[in-house]
Design an enzyme around this catalytic site. Structure first.
Site, PDB file in Angstrom:
ATOM      1  N   ASP A   1     -41.615  23.018 -14.907  1.00 42.60           N
ATOM      2  CA  ASP A   1     -42.822  22.547 -14.226  1.00 42.60           C
ATOM      3  C   ASP A   1     -42.788  23.034 -12.776  1.00 42.60           C
ATOM      4  O   ASP A   1     -41.908  22.646 -12.019  1.00 42.60           O
ATOM      5  CB  ASP A   1     -42.894  21.029 -14.273  1.00 42.60           C
ATOM      6  CG  ASP A   1     -44.230  20.492 -13.797  1.00 42.60           C
ATOM      7  OD1 ASP A   1     -45.015  21.248 -13.180  1.00 42.60           O
ATOM      8  OD2 ASP A   1     -44.494  19.303 -14.047  1.00 42.60           O
TER       9      ASP A   1
ATOM     10  N   ASN B   1     -51.734  19.010 -17.707  1.00 43.25           N
ATOM     11  CA  ASN B   1     -52.744  20.008 -18.060  1.00 43.25           C
ATOM     12  C   ASN B   1     -53.398  20.633 -16.824  1.00 43.25           C
ATOM     13  O   ASN B   1     -54.592  20.914 -16.813  1.00 43.25           O
ATOM     14  CB  ASN B   1     -53.793  19.407 -18.998  1.00 43.25           C
ATOM     15  CG  ASN B   1     -54.688  20.438 -19.675  1.00 43.25           C
ATOM     16  OD1 ASN B   1     -55.861  20.188 -19.887  1.00 43.25           O
ATOM     17  ND2 ASN B   1     -54.160  21.605 -20.004  1.00 43.25           N
TER      18      ASN B   1
ATOM     19  N   CYS C   1     -51.075  22.922 -14.736  1.00 39.01           N
ATOM     20  CA  CYS C   1     -50.225  24.055 -14.355  1.00 39.01           C
ATOM     21  C   CYS C   1     -49.843  24.905 -15.569  1.00 39.01           C
ATOM     22  O   CYS C   1     -50.414  25.957 -15.807  1.00 39.01           O
ATOM     23  CB  CYS C   1     -48.956  23.580 -13.633  1.00 39.01           C
ATOM     24  SG  CYS C   1     -49.224  22.853 -12.010  1.00 39.01           S
ATOM     25  N   ARG C   2     -48.890  24.427 -16.344  1.00 42.69           N
ATOM     26  CA  ARG C   2     -48.320  25.250 -17.410  1.00 42.69           C
ATOM     27  C   ARG C   2     -49.242  25.473 -18.601  1.00 42.69           C
ATOM     28  O   ARG C   2     -49.430  26.621 -19.028  1.00 42.69           O
ATOM     29  CB  ARG C   2     -46.995  24.632 -17.886  1.00 42.69           C
ATOM     30  CG  ARG C   2     -45.942  24.611 -16.809  1.00 42.69           C
ATOM     31  CD  ARG C   2     -44.726  23.812 -17.216  1.00 42.69           C
ATOM     32  NE  ARG C   2     -45.058  22.384 -17.298  1.00 42.69           N
ATOM     33  CZ  ARG C   2     -44.248  21.453 -17.783  1.00 42.69           C
ATOM     34  NH1 ARG C   2     -43.058  21.801 -18.250  1.00 42.69           N
ATOM     35  NH2 ARG C   2     -44.613  20.180 -17.804  1.00 42.69           N
ATOM     36  N   SER C   3     -49.817  24.415 -19.156  1.00 45.75           N
ATOM     37  CA  SER C   3     -50.639  24.615 -20.359  1.00 45.75           C
ATOM     38  C   SER C   3     -51.935  25.377 -20.087  1.00 45.75           C
ATOM     39  O   SER C   3     -52.310  26.236 -20.896  1.00 45.75           O
ATOM     40  CB  SER C   3     -50.889  23.299 -21.090  1.00 45.75           C
ATOM     41  OG  SER C   3     -51.498  22.336 -20.280  1.00 45.75           O
TER      42      SER C   3
ATOM     43  N   CYS D   1     -48.786  20.470 -21.848  1.00 44.89           N
ATOM     44  CA  CYS D   1     -47.793  20.110 -20.826  1.00 44.89           C
ATOM     45  C   CYS D   1     -48.081  18.673 -20.410  1.00 44.89           C
ATOM     46  O   CYS D   1     -48.795  17.953 -21.107  1.00 44.89           O
ATOM     47  CB  CYS D   1     -47.793  21.080 -19.651  1.00 44.89           C
ATOM     48  SG  CYS D   1     -49.275  21.054 -18.611  1.00 44.89           S
TER      49      CYS D   1
END
Length: 161
Positions: A128, A14, A16-18, A11
């Site tokens: 996001d 690095n 939140c999402r990934s 993301c």
């Protein structure tokens, strides 16, 4: 089973999402007894949060569902990642474009969108949640859980047979 498959989730920062995808996918891989066969990591396209722990809201949402992100730390994608990882999976099209730009010419690895492995969500981008409320982190987890299960099924069927 001697073959090892490697997956990198990407993301922007690095945090939140990934890392959420890394933690969820690692949980599924461990539950399936495939930890020795599948290497998992995450990274960001930008250098905003190198060395930082995942966002507290991401950690809290993940923990409520039984995923541990406490040991993860942010890092930036590097050119060597395209050699080290079989799958380099972006959370959205903007980060995918950056990955295509960074990938060495002739890169044969699977560089794509993580949600291409989603079974129940029609969206192809993980939104996001950083600037939103807690509901955004729950939505991310729903999408990531779905795609992580689809990815594991794909790897089991196509890579580890």
């Amino acid at each position: 089973m001697n073959k090892q498959v490697s997956v990198l989730f990407v993301c922007m920062g690095n945090i939140c999402r990934s890392p959420t995808a890394e933690a969820v996918f690692r949980h599924y891989v461990e539950s399936a007894g495939l930890s020795e066969s599948i290497l998992i990591d995450s990274a960001g396209t930008h250098d905003y949060h190198i060395g930082h722990a995942p966002d507290q809201r991401s950690q809290q949402a993940a923990e409520q569902r039984g995923y541990d992100m406490s040991g993860l730390r942010g890092r930036q994608v590097e050119t060597l990642d395209f050699e080290r990882f079989d799958y380099v999976l972006a959370m959205d099209k903007a980060n995918l474009a950056i990955l295509h730009y960074l990938a060495p010419r002739g890169c044969k690895k699977q560089v794509g969108l993580f949600l291409e492995f989603s079974r129940y969500h029609s969206e192809r981008e993980v939104p996001d949640p950083y600037y939103g409320g807690t509901q955004g982190f729950e939505c991310v987890l729903d999408m990531v859980e779905d795609a992580a299960q689809g990815l594991l099924q794909h790897i089991r069927s196509n890579e580890l047979t």
